[in-house]
Scaffold this motif. Structure first.
Motif, short mmCIF file in Angstrom:
data_model
loop_
_atom_site.label_atom_id
_atom_site.label_comp_id
_atom_site.label_asym_id
_atom_site.label_seq_id
_atom_site.Cartn_x
_atom_site.Cartn_y
_atom_site.Cartn_z
N LEU A 172 17.27 8.01 1.21
CA LEU A 172 16.04 8.10 0.46
C LEU A 172 14.62 7.76 1.27
CD1 LEU A 172 17.32 6.14 -2.72
CD2 LEU A 172 17.15 8.56 -2.38
N PRO A 173 13.81 8.58 1.08
CA PRO A 173 12.51 7.91 1.42
C PRO A 173 12.03 6.73 0.58
CG PRO A 173 12.14 10.08 0.38
CD PRO A 173 13.46 9.79 0.45
N SER A 174 11.04 5.81 0.91
CA SER A 174 11.11 4.92 0.37
C SER A 174 9.55 4.20 0.30
CB SER A 174 11.70 3.50 0.69
OG SER A 174 11.65 3.30 2.29
N VAL A 175 9.14 3.67 -0.77
CA VAL A 175 7.66 3.14 -0.81
C VAL A 175 7.81 1.45 -1.36
CG1 VAL A 175 5.42 3.26 -2.02
CG2 VAL A 175 6.69 5.19 -1.63
N PHE A 176 7.30 0.68 -0.32
CA PHE A 176 7.31 -0.83 -0.64
C PHE A 176 5.92 -1.12 -0.98
CE2 PHE A 176 11.14 -0.14 1.33
CZ PHE A 176 12.25 -1.35 1.21
N ALA A 177 5.76 -1.66 -2.37
CA ALA A 177 4.54 -2.15 -2.70
C ALA A 177 4.48 -4.08 -2.91
CB ALA A 177 4.14 -1.57 -4.02
N SER A 178 3.54 -4.27 -2.18
CA SER A 178 3.47 -5.85 -2.26
C SER A 178 1.97 -6.14 -2.36
CB SER A 178 4.19 -6.42 -1.57
OG SER A 178 3.95 -8.00 -1.53
N THR A 179 1.59 -6.95 -3.19
CA THR A 179 0.10 -7.61 -3.49
C THR A 179 -0.35 -8.26 -2.08
OG1 THR A 179 0.38 -7.71 -5.80
CG2 THR A 179 -1.66 -8.42 -5.01
N HIS A 180 0.41 -9.17 -1.78
CA HIS A 180 0.13 -10.20 -0.85
C HIS A 180 1.13 -10.00 0.38
CE1 HIS A 180 -2.80 -11.49 -3.51
NE2 HIS A 180 -1.98 -12.17 -4.33
N GLY A 181 2.30 -9.63 0.14
CA GLY A 181 3.27 -9.68 1.44
C GLY A 181 3.83 -11.14 1.48
N GLU A 182 4.11 -11.56 2.52
CA GLU A 182 4.60 -12.97 2.64
C GLU A 182 3.69 -14.21 2.70
OE1 GLU A 182 6.89 -16.11 2.55
OE2 GLU A 182 7.88 -14.24 2.15
N LEU A 183 3.04 -14.67 1.76
CA LEU A 183 2.08 -15.67 1.83
C LEU A 183 2.34 -16.76 2.32
CD1 LEU A 183 0.21 -15.10 -1.51
CD2 LEU A 183 -0.72 -14.68 0.73
N ALA A 184 3.65 -17.34 2.46
CA ALA A 184 4.15 -18.53 2.94
C ALA A 184 4.09 -18.54 4.54
CB ALA A 184 5.55 -19.12 2.55
N ILE A 185 4.33 -17.54 4.96
CA ILE A 185 4.24 -17.26 6.44
C ILE A 185 2.77 -17.20 6.96
CG2 ILE A 185 4.91 -15.81 8.28
CD1 ILE A 185 7.72 -15.57 7.19
#
Length: 261
Positions: A79-92
């Motif tokens: 499967l081709p994929s699409v990953f959506a995230s508003t902020h990503g990893e804010l803690a790091i």
């Protein structure tokens, strides 16, 4: 924009207290929730050592992605994929900013590689052996809608099926004041151009703030998470049919209609 359409073959969902789509759907329909539920995702895709080290946002993204693929009976590598995230990893991100300001020579390269916005997509493609395209999208409140548009557009231009994954985690430190987000939330859909499953149709329309209704059970459960704009659609999916308006940018909303055949 013309109408974009798909079949929903598989759904994945995880948030604290509702650690599966089965649990989330049951809560949305009856108000029930599991008496005992996992407090953190534990994606089987990662070896035990990697599972312990992976950021929560990566873990929840992989958990829901695999659940959606299993529900769809699709090979994740296909499967081709699409990953959506508003902020990503804010803690790091908070750790990196603080370390660079106070003691820049001690910045950890291991933690740095988890700070990039496509970290979850990278873990996914490596873990599954996928050689298909993988996109990482961020569009603030419109992140989920823009991810959905991207996935549907790929179907319209010839892909047989596409995996959409959306997730966000806890904001910490000073970033929490400007990029607020609470808890941990992930959702995934395997969308196909043909076949069985619930039908989904989407179209862009001018923004209408009065139409932004987020009062469903799932919308209220994780309302403070940055990926909460996706939850009205999952409330509709739990019912199996309905229409919802998702924020898609400063001037547009995305109308999504879900129907049973």
């Amino acid at each position: 924009m013309s109408v974009l359409a798909a079949r929903i073959e598989g759904i994945g969902f995880w948030t604290r207290g509702l650690p599966s789509w089965t649990a989330a759907r049951e809560h949305a329909l009856t108000g029930a929730s599991p008496a005992e539920a996992a407090t953190k995702p534990s994606p089987s895709l990662l070896p035990a050592n990697e599972r312990r080290r992976a950021p929560e946002t990566v873990a929840v993204a992989l958990e829901v992605a695999m659940a959606a693929c299993e529900a769809a009976r699709r090979d994740p590598a296909s499967l081709p994929s699409v990953f959506a995230s508003t902020h990503g990893e804010l803690a790091i991100t908070d750790y990196m900013c603080a370390t660079l300001a106070q003691e820049p020579r001690s910045l950890s390269p291991i933690r740095f590689h988890n700070s990039v916005h496509n970290a979850a997509a990278g873990y996914w493609t490596i873990g599954t052996g996928a050689m298909q395209p993988a996109n990482a999208i961020s569009a603030h409140e419109a992140s989920f809608a823009q991810g959905l548009i991207e996935a549907l557009a790929q179907l319209a231009y010839g892909s047989e099926a596409v995996l959409l994954v959306a997730y966000d985690g806890q904001a910490v430190g000073p970033l929490a004041q400007v990029a607020p987000s609470e808890g941990l939330l992930g959702g995934a859909l395997v969308l196909a151009s043909e076949g069985e499953g619930i039908s989904l149709r989407a179209r862009l329309v001018p923004k209408d703030a009065s139409g932004d209704v987020r009062n469903g059970p799932l919308s209220q459960w994780a309302a403070a998470n940055a990926m909460a704009p996706m939850l009205p659609l999952f409330d509709v999916l739990a019912r199996g049919e309905g229409e919802v308006r998702l924020p898609a940018g400063p001037a547009h909303d995305l109308i999504v209609e879900v129907t049973r055949d």
